[in-house]
Scaffold this motif. Sequence first.
Motif, PDB file in Angstrom:
ATOM      1  N   TYR A 121       0.839  -1.205   0.000  1.00  0.00           N
ATOM      2  CA  TYR A 121       0.000   0.000   0.000  1.00  0.00           C
ATOM      3  C   TYR A 121       0.869   1.247   0.000  1.00  0.00           C
ATOM      4  O   TYR A 121       0.625   2.199  -0.765  1.00  0.00           O
ATOM      5  N   TYR A 123       3.918   1.423  -1.048  1.00  0.00           N
ATOM      6  CA  TYR A 123       4.597   1.458  -2.339  1.00  0.00           C
ATOM      7  C   TYR A 123       3.692   2.058  -3.408  1.00  0.00           C
ATOM      8  O   TYR A 123       4.142   2.826  -4.274  1.00  0.00           O
ATOM      9  N   ALA A 124       2.403   1.729  -3.329  1.00  0.00           N
ATOM     10  CA  ALA A 124       1.442   2.206  -4.329  1.00  0.00           C
ATOM     11  C   ALA A 124       1.282   3.721  -4.291  1.00  0.00           C
ATOM     12  O   ALA A 124       0.855   4.326  -5.281  1.00  0.00           O
ATOM     13  N   GLN A 125       1.632   4.324  -3.172  1.00  0.00           N
ATOM     14  CA  GLN A 125       1.529   5.775  -3.077  1.00  0.00           C
ATOM     15  C   GLN A 125       2.650   6.477  -3.828  1.00  0.00           C
ATOM     16  O   GLN A 125       2.566   7.676  -4.121  1.00  0.00           O
ATOM     17  N   GLN A 126       3.684   5.717  -4.177  1.00  0.00           N
ATOM     18  CA  GLN A 126       4.857   6.312  -4.812  1.00  0.00           C
ATOM     19  C   GLN A 126       5.119   5.805  -6.231  1.00  0.00           C
ATOM     20  O   GLN A 126       5.762   6.495  -7.018  1.00  0.00           O
ATOM     21  N   ALA A 127       4.661   4.585  -6.526  1.00  0.00           N
ATOM     22  CA  ALA A 127       4.994   3.986  -7.824  1.00  0.00           C
ATOM     23  C   ALA A 127       3.916   2.978  -8.217  1.00  0.00           C
ATOM     24  O   ALA A 127       2.903   2.819  -7.528  1.00  0.00           O
ATOM     25  N   ASP A 128       4.148   2.321  -9.340  1.00  0.00           N
ATOM     26  CA  ASP A 128       3.190   1.360  -9.901  1.00  0.00           C
ATOM     27  C   ASP A 128       3.287   0.036  -9.162  1.00  0.00           C
ATOM     28  O   ASP A 128       4.163  -0.789  -9.438  1.00  0.00           O
ATOM     29  N   VAL A 129       2.395  -0.205  -8.207  1.00  0.00           N
ATOM     30  CA  VAL A 129       2.457  -1.418  -7.413  1.00  0.00           C
ATOM     31  C   VAL A 129       2.082  -2.645  -8.240  1.00  0.00           C
ATOM     32  O   VAL A 129       2.611  -3.747  -8.013  1.00  0.00           O
ATOM     33  N   LEU A 130       1.180  -2.505  -9.216  1.00  0.00           N
ATOM     34  CA  LEU A 130       0.812  -3.630 -10.059  1.00  0.00           C
ATOM     35  C   LEU A 130       2.004  -4.125 -10.860  1.00  0.00           C
ATOM     36  O   LEU A 130       2.214  -5.330 -11.010  1.00  0.00           O
ATOM     37  N   GLY A 131       2.796  -3.192 -11.356  1.00  0.00           N
ATOM     38  CA  GLY A 131       3.999  -3.575 -12.088  1.00  0.00           C
ATOM     39  C   GLY A 131       4.981  -4.329 -11.203  1.00  0.00           C
ATOM     40  O   GLY A 131       5.622  -5.291 -11.639  1.00  0.00           O
ATOM     41  N   LEU A 132       5.095  -3.901  -9.949  1.00  0.00           N
ATOM     42  CA  LEU A 132       5.974  -4.589  -9.006  1.00  0.00           C
ATOM     43  C   LEU A 132       5.497  -6.011  -8.746  1.00  0.00           C
ATOM     44  O   LEU A 132       6.294  -6.958  -8.784  1.00  0.00           O
ATOM     45  N   ARG A 135       6.116  -8.215 -11.727  1.00  0.00           N
ATOM     46  CA  ARG A 135       7.539  -8.536 -11.878  1.00  0.00           C
ATOM     47  C   ARG A 135       7.959  -9.608 -10.873  1.00  0.00           C
ATOM     48  O   ARG A 135       8.672 -10.562 -11.225  1.00  0.00           O
TER      49      ARG A 135
END
Length: 237
Positions: A121, A123-132, A135
């Motif tokens: 959560y 992480y999602a505030q700063q970047a694309d969590v779905l992509g993470l 990956r």
Amino acid sequence: KKYIGKRAALYAALFFLTAADLFFYATINTGEIDLFYALLVYLQVLSIFAGQQRGNYLLLFAGSYFLCALGVLTKGPPSVLFQGVTLLAWLIYTGNWKKLFSWQHLVGMALFLLIAGGYFYAYAQQADVLGLVMRLTKEATQRSGLEGSLWRTLGGTIAFPFRLFQLLLPWSVFVYVFFRRDVRARITENPLLAFCLVFIATNIPVYWFTAELRNRYIYMFFPFITTLLAYFLQHAT
């Protein structure tokens, strides 16, 4: 030491620390992060064993899911697989599978979601969590046979036992003790030995039947193998 005796416990630790790949490569040359991850997995699944042996299922679920969450933050999805497979296999083996539907299990899962979910959560505030997540999932599947060709997977499957033998040298030369009928019968009498066997048998196929195995992926199995080896070797001599 409590389950296999002081001498066998010392042997197991010695065998682990001096296994060829760990001693000459993973520690001295590369300082593999997988050694730390192997420790997390070891503590994670031993929490399942310890909690079940003590009849403390809050310890079992809260402890193992807490360490599972740390494993996810360290290495991604494989910790979830170790948790699910080991938990299910051991509770079925011991006849305690109904505990999967207990409030203690809900507490453990909530703790896992709080830690791992909280990280994703944030992480999602700063970047694309779905992509993470995609990956991490792709990297995890690359360690299995899901993305390898049939022939490469078949080759890796055939080579796996020989590679494992090589990684655990010189102690793997004593593998013959596994085939002594009088020693093997002790497994069902000793809960720790039974747990080691259940853990290995149910989790290692994911790494066995693969085309892209790296040695560091299976470090978490070494302490369980050396525990069995040390105990059997002591009682076979």
